[in-house]
Design a protein around this motif. Structure first.
Motif, mmCIF file in Angstrom:
data_model
loop_
_atom_site.group_PDB
_atom_site.id
_atom_site.type_symbol
_atom_site.label_atom_id
_atom_site.label_comp_id
_atom_site.label_asym_id
_atom_site.label_seq_id
_atom_site.Cartn_x
_atom_site.Cartn_y
_atom_site.Cartn_z
ATOM 1 N N GLU A 118 0.817 -1.206 0.000
ATOM 2 C CA GLU A 118 0.000 0.000 0.000
ATOM 3 C C GLU A 118 0.848 1.252 0.000
ATOM 4 N N MET B 257 0.864 5.662 0.662
ATOM 5 C CA MET B 257 0.224 6.907 1.111
ATOM 6 C C MET B 257 1.112 8.079 0.710
ATOM 7 N N SER C 214 -0.592 -1.285 10.194
ATOM 8 C CA SER C 214 -1.551 -1.435 9.105
ATOM 9 C C SER C 214 -2.763 -0.534 9.332
ATOM 10 N N ARG D 120 -2.644 2.834 7.668
ATOM 11 C CA ARG D 120 -3.149 2.896 6.297
ATOM 12 C C ARG D 120 -4.684 2.768 6.273
ATOM 13 N N ALA E 51 -6.805 5.887 6.809
ATOM 14 C CA ALA E 51 -6.535 7.053 5.953
ATOM 15 C C ALA E 51 -7.818 7.765 5.522
ATOM 16 N N PHE F 280 -3.884 7.848 -1.574
ATOM 17 C CA PHE F 280 -3.371 6.624 -0.948
ATOM 18 C C PHE F 280 -3.930 5.473 -1.774
#
Lengths: 469, 469
Positions: free
Chosen positions: A250, A252, A319, A322, A325, A369
């Protein structure tokens, strides 16, 4: 809708399972998409497939729209009843019908909340991989109708990859059964895959058989920070090129990191341009070896700092940085518009830069993101739906973002669906011939256009205004 | 077909790329399916998508059938031109167009031989998993049109799982492009999955983008022999229940073992009832651990003997024992009919016993081998197409085999396709409503029915004659 038709429909489920007042119906006039709203005429909670057949036959007789709705977390106005009609809820069809450990399948009704599936199968060492961010509240019926993705898509694929069989009530009220507890089936066209992601436009899904896989033995979680977008994006490609396929990869951007740190205060460095969240799962030894390789690659690409979780708690915290977000960003301004422009993995850096350029051009607050590993980004615009002038800029900006994604070999929607919101853009991706083929399929199955009308197919096409030299 | 139309079509490719004589056309009057034959009017080898568009437009104008054909290895009479017309060959469209190591994709023309894809990508540490037995000669275009399976299907899935994008010439001559180098794409109905396995009935596939995965580090190969069918079948289920997913989990019955040993003379025990071929792949340590667990499970289920390959050469020999099954059996009698009835994994033992019962009932020589791990069996009837009376028994027996597979929750075809041969049985699997939906799709895309007519949809339905109490 005339009163006697409403009464006829209410008689099918009983009035205790019908919502008729304005206050009740208002709650089903919108979903999670900003700026779309329309009142349904009636909201029904059928108990079983038989009641759905009766409802569909009645709606077919009187040409009344039917909108299947799970928990209303849709982000493309896919469940807004823009032509009125009946909303079907599945809150009474939320049972697990069969859990077959020998064939690694589970058969459920559409109203089961997605996370409950994993809660049920995990104690048996099994795993249903698709994990849309909404999985704690979204239903599996909604996930199947939208072909939902999630954070584990890079390694494990999306909802469609796990749907093995469906029962569907067709627009004529007949029942269609596709697939089964089978690994291989080539008996005619792949109707299962056609119904997955069809957004309620060709039938009402009433039963779903899902494939399960063994739970990976272990998982490791890593955060990596970069001074440059490009080096973060190059890391993504280099990891894959090194034949490591993380579960989760992932991304961001700076603005998202700042906002998350401001909210969570877990010590994320706010002086960097990009962050990657990398999770590996599998056999303990393999994961350990692969993580060493990943760390090496991150450093080779000039990572500013890395943070490898040393415990499950820490992994969860990393985690979560994320996962929160969207909700963290959403606090900043009255309206949040979350998009899912998607590009081939190799174009991630170009796409993020395009988004930043477009945000500047239209003077908008857009943070990005998303799922870097599968090229599925979430440019998120924080705006105010009451400001008409600003909303025009937002629309222009997203038009340009879709255009950029397509020029980079991507698509207008990676996991949210077309709904009403992206319908005007669909032709940009699939062309006139694609629209014709899809419309032909829709008309052949739903000739009266009663199944979620006004979705996927737009009344007017959108001009692609950006001029390319 | 009138002479001036034939001439018009030949002008498109040039006469050096057209086959017109009876002797030339005869070679394209049949495929690998026994007992089906029909003469095409013309055989053309177009050079590119543009020529295919011209051919399709001309055929559309004069209502002439178009049959796309790879290497003709189809086992369901899928490429027999039963209504005459033009056979399209792809021998001039066999180029690799793009190999993208960053996005793990390869884009090819349909005429590329499937095995060549792996020969090209393997040196780069990549892997295209679907491995139909015909892969050394079959083309990727044929594999995509049939959604071919193979021996690695249990762990890695089938062709559809790797097709990410297609270019197609539609029956009206327009070009449709679906998908792309994307991991996620929900822009409308899943046309990619619809065209995969559509058996040439809704368009001509001209370009294919495939996903690739990293090559597993190592592989181990094991043969296991049993005195009882049931214990072999239970082993299959127990391995999966222990959360081990082998790459390959194949089965051979007594008769197949005897014939293979008679041919290969590699010391297979011929006094047993069943053999399993088990292959594990992945990380060295994981494979080692999992193989110990598999051996333990085999012994717990009373395996008579096991043979674990100690070298790559031995592994190849053991897996060859399974791969040669069909050709070894085919030597025994003039006609070989290979079926692919498929059941949920848990029903393997029941299905094999049903096949044996039915073979006895109709006094036929039917041996069974196949993909036990995914329930995809290949009952293989050795017969003589010239013996009309015996062929009637063969047909009756296979009707009953399909019926049994369906009663056990299975399907009439796991990986061969429907073609002309199984069309009369399709309704048994998908019901009247399924046929209607599929026919509606076919008619909406190919209203003149010029694309491989007479396949998938039968003129007459087959009565399901077996009476169930």
């Amino acid at each position: 809708m005339e009163e006697y038709i409403i009464q006829k429909l209410i008689d099918i489920t009983g009035k205790e399972n019908a919502k008729v007042t304005i206050a009740q119906r208002l709650a089903y006039s919108y979903d999670a998409t900003a700026n779309f709203q329309a009142m349904p005429d009636l909201v029904l909670s059928p108990a079983n497939m038989g009641e759905i057949q009766q409802i569909v036959k009645t709606c077919s007789e009187y040409r009344i729209p039917i909108i299947s709705r799970g928990s209303g977390t849709n982000l493309a106005a896919g469940t807004v009843p823009n032509a009125g009609g009946v909303i079907l809820l599945f809150n009474r069809m939320n049972r697990v019908l069969d859990f077959d450990e020998e064939n690694l399948t589970i058969t459920v009704q559409p109203g089961v909340v997605t996370q409950h599936i994993n809660e049920l199968v995990e104690p048996k060492g099994l795993f249903y991989p698709p994990d849309p961010s909404s999985m704690k509240i979204s239903t599996i019926g909604g996930n199947v109708s939208e072909n939902s993705g999630g954070l584990r898509g890079l390694k494990y694929g999306v909802t469609r990859d796990y749907v093995k069989g469906l029962s569907v009530v067709l627009p004529n009220g007949e029942i269609l059964k596709t697939g089964g507890k089978l690994t291989k089936d080539v008996a005619g066209y792949d109707l299962t895959s056609l119904f997955v992601g069809s957004e309620g436009t060709i039938g009402v899904i009433t039963e779903i058989t899902l494939g399960l896989i063994p739970t990976p033995q272990t998982k490791q979680t890593l955060l990596v920070f970069y001074d440059q977008l490009e080096t973060a994006a190059q890391t993504v490609s280099s990891i894959i090129a090194a034949k490591v396929v993380p579960t989760t990869l992932e991304f961001m951007d700076k603005g998202t990191i700042e906002n998350v740190e401001d909210y969570m205060k877990i010590g994320l460095p706010t002086d960097c341009e990009a962050m990657l969240l990398i999770e590996l799962d599998g056999d303990m030894q393999t994961v350990g070896k692969e993580m060493q390789l990943v760390l090496k690659i991150c450093k080779e690409h000039g990572a500013k700092s890395t943070q490898l979780a040393q415990s499950e708690e820490e992994a969860l915290q990393l985690s979560t940085a994320r996962r929160v977000a969207l909700s963290v960003l959403a606090r900043k301004r009255p309206t949040t518009i979350l998009e899912d422009a998607t590009v081939p993995r190799s174009e991630i850096a170009n796409m993020v830069k395009e988004i930043q350029r477009i945000a500047d051009k239209y003077n908008l607050m857009i943070f990005t993101f998303g799922h870097a590993g599968d090229g599925n980004l979430h440019p998120t615009c924080l705006t105010d739906a009451r400001d008409k002038e600003e909303m025009e800029r937002v629309e222009a900006a997203f038009s340009e973002i879709f255009d950029s994604a397509l020029r980079l070999g991507g698509t207008i929607t990676g996991e949210h669906g077309v709904g009403e919101m992206k319908a005007p853009y669909l032709e940009w991706k699939i062309g006139e011939s694609g629209i014709e083929v899809m419309k032909g399929i829709k008309q052949s199955i739903d000739p009266l256009n009663i199944m979620n009308p006004g979705k996927i197919f737009a009344k007017d096409r959108k001009q692609r205004v950006v001029v390319h030299s």
